[in-house]
Design a protein around this motif. Structure first.
Motif, mmCIF file in Angstrom:
data_model
loop_
_atom_site.group_PDB
_atom_site.id
_atom_site.type_symbol
_atom_site.label_atom_id
_atom_site.label_comp_id
_atom_site.label_asym_id
_atom_site.label_seq_id
_atom_site.Cartn_x
_atom_site.Cartn_y
_atom_site.Cartn_z
ATOM 1 N N ARG A 24 0.831 -1.206 0.000
ATOM 2 C CA ARG A 24 0.000 0.000 0.000
ATOM 3 C C ARG A 24 0.863 1.253 0.000
ATOM 4 O O ARG A 24 0.573 2.223 -0.687
ATOM 5 C CB ARG A 24 -0.935 0.014 1.213
ATOM 6 N N ILE A 25 1.966 1.217 0.748
ATOM 7 C CA ILE A 25 2.852 2.381 0.802
ATOM 8 C C ILE A 25 3.579 2.550 -0.525
ATOM 9 O O ILE A 25 3.779 3.668 -1.002
ATOM 10 C CB ILE A 25 3.842 2.263 1.978
ATOM 11 N N ALA A 26 3.953 1.443 -1.168
ATOM 12 C CA ALA A 26 4.576 1.530 -2.490
ATOM 13 C C ALA A 26 3.596 2.167 -3.484
ATOM 14 O O ALA A 26 3.982 3.029 -4.280
ATOM 15 C CB ALA A 26 5.001 0.147 -2.965
ATOM 16 N N ALA A 27 2.327 1.790 -3.429
ATOM 17 C CA ALA A 27 1.315 2.386 -4.313
ATOM 18 C C ALA A 27 1.127 3.861 -3.987
ATOM 19 O O ALA A 27 0.969 4.698 -4.885
ATOM 20 C CB ALA A 27 -0.008 1.635 -4.180
ATOM 21 N N TRP A 28 1.148 4.194 -2.710
ATOM 22 C CA TRP A 28 1.020 5.597 -2.295
ATOM 23 C C TRP A 28 2.194 6.414 -2.828
ATOM 24 O O TRP A 28 2.009 7.514 -3.335
ATOM 25 C CB TRP A 28 0.955 5.670 -0.768
ATOM 26 N N LEU A 29 3.408 5.870 -2.726
ATOM 27 C CA LEU A 29 4.588 6.562 -3.248
ATOM 28 C C LEU A 29 4.502 6.754 -4.757
ATOM 29 O O LEU A 29 4.860 7.813 -5.276
ATOM 30 C CB LEU A 29 5.863 5.791 -2.890
ATOM 31 N N GLU A 30 4.026 5.738 -5.462
ATOM 32 C CA GLU A 30 3.853 5.883 -6.912
ATOM 33 C C GLU A 30 2.899 7.017 -7.230
ATOM 34 O O GLU A 30 3.152 7.821 -8.112
ATOM 35 C CB GLU A 30 3.310 4.595 -7.533
ATOM 36 N N ARG A 31 1.824 7.091 -6.505
ATOM 37 C CA ARG A 31 0.784 8.080 -6.814
ATOM 38 C C ARG A 31 1.156 9.491 -6.373
ATOM 39 O O ARG A 31 0.945 10.447 -7.090
ATOM 40 C CB ARG A 31 -0.519 7.666 -6.153
ATOM 41 N N HIS A 32 1.734 9.627 -5.181
ATOM 42 C CA HIS A 32 1.935 10.956 -4.617
ATOM 43 C C HIS A 32 3.371 11.468 -4.692
ATOM 44 O O HIS A 32 3.597 12.665 -4.501
ATOM 45 C CB HIS A 32 1.449 10.980 -3.164
ATOM 46 N N ALA A 33 4.344 10.591 -4.921
ATOM 47 C CA ALA A 33 5.740 11.025 -5.004
ATOM 48 C C ALA A 33 6.314 10.776 -6.401
ATOM 49 O O ALA A 33 7.511 10.906 -6.595
ATOM 50 C CB ALA A 33 6.584 10.309 -3.951
ATOM 51 N N ASP A 34 5.455 10.414 -7.331
ATOM 52 C CA ASP A 34 5.856 10.197 -8.720
ATOM 53 C C ASP A 34 7.009 9.205 -8.829
ATOM 54 O O ASP A 34 7.979 9.427 -9.550
ATOM 55 C CB ASP A 34 6.193 11.531 -9.390
ATOM 56 N N LEU A 35 6.898 8.121 -8.089
ATOM 57 C CA LEU A 35 7.949 7.109 -8.035
ATOM 58 C C LEU A 35 8.221 6.473 -9.396
ATOM 59 O O LEU A 35 9.353 6.111 -9.701
ATOM 60 C CB LEU A 35 7.590 6.038 -7.007
ATOM 61 N N ASN A 36 7.198 6.361 -10.241
ATOM 62 C CA ASN A 36 7.417 5.793 -11.567
ATOM 63 C C ASN A 36 8.376 6.640 -12.391
ATOM 64 O O ASN A 36 9.222 6.110 -13.109
ATOM 65 C CB ASN A 36 6.102 5.627 -12.323
ATOM 66 N N SER A 37 8.257 7.955 -12.304
ATOM 67 C CA SER A 37 9.177 8.834 -13.039
ATOM 68 C C SER A 37 10.605 8.650 -12.553
ATOM 69 O O SER A 37 11.543 8.649 -13.351
ATOM 70 C CB SER A 37 8.767 10.300 -12.893
ATOM 71 N N VAL A 38 10.770 8.502 -11.252
ATOM 72 C CA VAL A 38 12.110 8.276 -10.693
ATOM 73 C C VAL A 38 12.661 6.958 -11.220
ATOM 74 O O VAL A 38 13.821 6.883 -11.645
ATOM 75 C CB VAL A 38 12.067 8.268 -9.144
ATOM 76 N N ARG A 39 11.834 5.914 -11.218
ATOM 77 C CA ARG A 39 12.270 4.603 -11.692
ATOM 78 C C ARG A 39 12.704 4.661 -13.151
ATOM 79 O O ARG A 39 13.771 4.153 -13.519
ATOM 80 C CB ARG A 39 11.139 3.583 -11.521
ATOM 81 N N VAL A 40 11.926 5.338 -13.984
ATOM 82 C CA VAL A 40 12.234 5.408 -15.413
ATOM 83 C C VAL A 40 13.455 6.298 -15.672
ATOM 84 O O VAL A 40 14.353 5.936 -16.421
ATOM 85 C CB VAL A 40 11.005 5.903 -16.201
ATOM 86 N N SER A 41 13.507 7.462 -15.035
ATOM 87 C CA SER A 41 14.599 8.409 -15.318
ATOM 88 C C SER A 41 15.950 7.953 -14.773
ATOM 89 O O SER A 41 16.992 8.354 -15.287
ATOM 90 C CB SER A 41 14.261 9.796 -14.774
ATOM 91 N N SER A 42 15.941 7.107 -13.741
ATOM 92 C CA SER A 42 17.210 6.666 -13.160
ATOM 93 C C SER A 42 17.613 5.260 -13.604
ATOM 94 O O SER A 42 18.626 4.731 -13.139
ATOM 95 C CB SER A 42 17.130 6.720 -11.634
ATOM 96 N N ARG A 43 16.860 4.684 -14.521
ATOM 97 C CA ARG A 43 17.127 3.320 -14.994
ATOM 98 C C ARG A 43 18.564 3.202 -15.511
ATOM 99 O O ARG A 43 19.024 4.022 -16.281
ATOM 100 C CB ARG A 43 16.150 2.967 -16.096
ATOM 101 N N GLY A 44 19.272 2.186 -15.023
ATOM 102 C CA GLY A 44 20.625 1.918 -15.485
ATOM 103 C C GLY A 44 21.717 2.643 -14.725
ATOM 104 O O GLY A 44 22.894 2.373 -14.937
#
Length: 137
Positions: A24-44
């Protein structure tokens, strides 16, 4: 109702500490802290960071699927209706409270909602986060 958890409940191992992150906290971070953008932009950039960010994504998807029936967060719709969005009255009915109490929770920023054409719209995911946060308190 569960007992309130302190940060020490989530930290394990003192020689090489790790943090356990509930889905639930991981989903909250994705939604409110834009975690997906961090994951994509820092890939590699860092293999361990990549692995942890992907693990958080998997946990968020699993929680979201179990809590809302959909692995993808809802997007606001300007017109029409959606099964993923509900009004304050519908949210109140699901929570067992009045729509006025739902609007108060929105006003106090305890329940995220989108204002679409002057009407509050609440996602199933945000309602699930709100419910889980109340149970954890």
């Amino acid at each position: 109702m569960t007992a309130e958890r302190t940060p020490t409940h989530y930290v394990h191992g003192m020689a090489g500490p790790v943090v356990i992150v509930p889905g639930r906290i991981a989903a909250w971070l994705e939604r409110h802290a834009d975690l997906n953008s961090v994951r994509v932009s820092s890939r590699g950039l860092d293999a361990e960071a990549d692995a942890v960010l992907v693990a958080l994504r998997v946990a968020a998807l699993a929680w979201r699927g179990a809590a809302t029936g959909s692995q993808q967060p809802a997007e606001p719709e300007v017109t029409g209706s959606s099964r993923q969005w509900m009004t304050t009255s519908q949210a109140g009915t699901r929570l067992g409270i009045t729509d006025r109490a739902v609007r108060l929770a929105i006003q106090e920023r305890r329940l995220p909602a989108e204002n679409v054409d002057g009407r509050w719209r609440i996602t199933n995911e945000d309602l699930a986060h709100f419910t889980a946060a109340k149970k954890a308190a």
